[in-house]
Design an enzyme around this catalytic site. Structure first.
Site, PDB file in Angstrom:
ATOM      1  N   TYR A 135       0.753  -1.082   0.182  1.00 37.73           N
ATOM      2  CA  TYR A 135      -0.224   0.084  -0.005  1.00 37.73           C
ATOM      3  C   TYR A 135       1.301   1.075   0.103  1.00 37.73           C
ATOM      4  O   TYR A 135       0.424   3.113  -0.381  1.00 37.73           O
ATOM      5  CB  TYR A 135      -0.446   0.083   1.115  1.00 37.73           C
ATOM      6  CG  TYR A 135      -2.161  -0.861   1.052  1.00 37.73           C
ATOM      7  CD1 TYR A 135      -1.901  -2.090   0.142  1.00 37.73           C
ATOM      8  CD2 TYR A 135      -3.031  -1.269   2.143  1.00 37.73           C
ATOM      9  CE1 TYR A 135      -3.221  -3.005   0.465  1.00 37.73           C
ATOM     10  CE2 TYR A 135      -3.902  -1.587   2.291  1.00 37.73           C
ATOM     11  CZ  TYR A 135      -4.353  -2.851   1.024  1.00 37.73           C
ATOM     12  OH  TYR A 135      -4.946  -3.765   1.325  1.00 37.73           O
ATOM     13  N   LYS A 190       2.817 -14.700   2.797  1.00 38.45           N
ATOM     14  CA  LYS A 190       3.366 -15.484   1.957  1.00 38.45           C
ATOM     15  C   LYS A 190       4.503 -15.737   1.745  1.00 38.45           C
ATOM     16  O   LYS A 190       5.242 -15.319   0.622  1.00 38.45           O
ATOM     17  CB  LYS A 190       2.411 -15.206   1.314  1.00 38.45           C
ATOM     18  CG  LYS A 190       2.431 -15.703  -0.741  1.00 38.45           C
ATOM     19  CD  LYS A 190       1.604 -16.707  -0.246  1.00 38.45           C
ATOM     20  CE  LYS A 190       1.334 -17.291  -1.451  1.00 38.45           C
ATOM     21  NZ  LYS A 190       0.456 -18.714  -1.051  1.00 38.45           N
ATOM     22  N   ASP A 222      -3.042 -17.901   2.263  1.00 39.64           N
ATOM     23  CA  ASP A 222      -3.849 -18.437   1.352  1.00 39.64           C
ATOM     24  C   ASP A 222      -4.280 -19.659   3.090  1.00 39.64           C
ATOM     25  O   ASP A 222      -5.886 -19.769   3.276  1.00 39.64           O
ATOM     26  CB  ASP A 222      -3.897 -19.116   0.697  1.00 39.64           C
ATOM     27  CG  ASP A 222      -2.245 -19.898   0.565  1.00 39.64           C
ATOM     28  OD1 ASP A 222      -1.481 -19.752   1.395  1.00 39.64           O
ATOM     29  OD2 ASP A 222      -1.593 -21.095  -0.573  1.00 39.64           O
ATOM     30  N   ASP A 246      -6.043  -6.487   6.446  1.00 37.81           N
ATOM     31  CA  ASP A 246      -6.735  -6.118   5.670  1.00 37.81           C
ATOM     32  C   ASP A 246      -8.199  -6.522   4.710  1.00 37.81           C
ATOM     33  O   ASP A 246      -9.233  -6.337   6.041  1.00 37.81           O
ATOM     34  CB  ASP A 246      -6.350  -4.792   4.263  1.00 37.81           C
ATOM     35  CG  ASP A 246      -7.844  -3.953   3.945  1.00 37.81           C
ATOM     36  OD1 ASP A 246      -8.710  -4.170   4.488  1.00 37.81           O
ATOM     37  OD2 ASP A 246      -7.294  -3.210   2.542  1.00 37.81           O
ATOM     38  N   ASP A 250     -11.113  -8.576   7.899  1.00 37.47           N
ATOM     39  CA  ASP A 250     -12.480  -8.762   7.091  1.00 37.47           C
ATOM     40  C   ASP A 250     -13.456 -10.270   6.457  1.00 37.47           C
ATOM     41  O   ASP A 250     -14.105 -10.038   7.740  1.00 37.47           O
ATOM     42  CB  ASP A 250     -12.562  -7.737   5.441  1.00 37.47           C
ATOM     43  CG  ASP A 250     -12.895  -6.434   5.190  1.00 37.47           C
ATOM     44  OD1 ASP A 250     -13.042  -5.847   6.801  1.00 37.47           O
ATOM     45  OD2 ASP A 250     -13.973  -5.638   4.498  1.00 37.47           O
TER      46      ASP A 250
END
Ligand code: NAD
Length: 355
Positions: A135, A190, A222, A246, A250
């Site tokens: 980001y 990851k 994952d 992020d 959620d």
């Protein structure tokens, strides 16, 4: 204590009004000042984070934030979009640690999209790093138009990066949070594909050696996404980077029944913080008086706990929220058969009565 109140756009104004009502009912020495942010600030001043708003936020002990954004701003050049205000506030206030607790209230077990036995008693804390990652890397795209889109471009990319100090400080925050809970940290990465996250994993492991009382494990993102819906109670504290955090936070929010229940706190190294619900401005329900204000009210409780050091008032708010749920009061997002549907305003009033 001085609080900058930034309601923002969409349901932001409706839910922040209820949180302010609850704070006022506590009768604490709080000085609250409101300012425009996001699309509302863009309309009035041509920028989503005007100087005056930033100044107010910097001078305050804490920021109570609603939400920003609306589809109507999608065509604006990226630096002028409402969401840039949050990135600007995080950057300018040095907010690097985002706490997103996902707690499944016993009364809402049936509002979750998972089976009750998977979520009953769920209490996990997702800690998302806020200042690094993709980001804040270098965005690259060949700009043909100035409206933020790339018609006819051949490629676009963003770069992912983390520095050692950024990983070290968020790792310390996670281990220290776990010491106050069930003493387990899962670091999500990851590392099998991304260099940035191999580095993340190595640095978190190094810091972990300083916390022998906390068990550390590593999980690929994952798999973490899968485990969150398969066996969410296996987690205690989850620490991860900006983008994975992020998305996973959620996902975790739905385990609790509704994103309208999830508070969050973003802290800097001196305890100053920005407190906001985990959800966005929900343009689809804005202005209808149906939004759930509890995530914002619970964010105000986190504000009292982390920035004012007033644990007693935070607990009072949290107990009042449980009480209104016990009374069967529900906004539309958590409504089910046998409960009483209330509006945003009625929910705020009920929390004040419960206090
Ligand atoms: P959203 O979180 O605003 O809404 C997702 C869904 O959840 C919608 O169906 C909405 O009605 C529902 N919802 C959200 N909050 C609710 C509440 N308190 N009570 C009941 N239902 C609620 O996400 P989105 O639709 O993807 O984004 C809408 C806008 O918000 C976009 O402009 C986006 O960029 C922005 N956004 C802002 C923030 C922020 O301000 N921190 C965070 C996420 C998204």
């Amino acid at each position: 204590m001085k609080i900058a109140v930034l309601p923002g756009d969409g349901i932001g104004t409706e839910i922040v009004a209820e949180a302010v009502k609850v704070l006022k009912a506590l009768d604490l020495p709080l000085e609250m000042e409101t300012a425009l942010v996001g699309g509302a600030a863009y309309e009035a001043h041509g920028h989503p984070l005007p100087e005056a708003t930033l100044k107010l936020a910097k001078e305050a002990d804490a920021v109570l934030f609603g939400a920003v954004g609306d589809w109507k701003y999608d065509k604006l050049d990226r630096p002028l979009r409402p969401e840039q205000a949050i990135l600007g506030l995080r950057k300018n206030l040095g907010l690097f640690a985002n706490f997103r607790p996902a707690i499944c209230y016993e009364q809402l077990v049936h509002a979750s999209s998972l089976k009750p036995e998977l979520v009953a008693g769920l209490d996990i804390l997702i800690i998302r790093e806020l200042t690094g990652d993709i980001y804040f890397g270098q965005p690259r795209g060949r700009r043909i138009a100035t409206d933020g889109h790339f018609p006819g471009a051949e490629e676009a990319f963003d770069t992912m990066r983390y520095s050692r100090p950024e990983i070290e400080r968020i790792a310390h925050v996670a281990f220290q949070a776990a010491q106050k809970r069930n003493k387990r940290v899962t670091s999500v990465d990851k590392a099998n594909v991304l260099e940035t996250f191999q580095f993340w994993k190595d640095v978190v492991s190094e810091i972990g050696l300083q916390y022998p009382d906390v068990a550390l494990d590593h999980m690929y993102v994952d798999n973490a996404a899968m485990q969150l819906v398969k066996e969410p109670k296996r987690f205690d504290v989850v620490v991860t980077g900006n983008m994975f955090g992020d998305i996973l936070s959620d996902e975790a929010s739905m385990l609790t029944g509704s994103i309208g229940m999830l508070p969050s706190a973003s802290l800097n190294s001196s305890g100053q913080g920005l407190y906001e619900p985990s959800h966005g401005s929900a343009p689809d329900i804005a202005g209808k008086g149906v939004a759930n204000p509890l995530a914002t009210i619970l964010s105000a409780a986190m504000m009292l706990r982390f920035s004012l050091n007033d644990e007693a008032s935070a607990l009072r708010i949290e107990a009042s929220v449980k009480k209104v749920l016990d009374q069967g009061l529900r906004t539309a997002d958590i409504h089910s058969a046998g409960t009483t549907r209330v509006s945003t305003l009625e929910m705020g009033d009920a929390v004040v009565r419960a206090l």
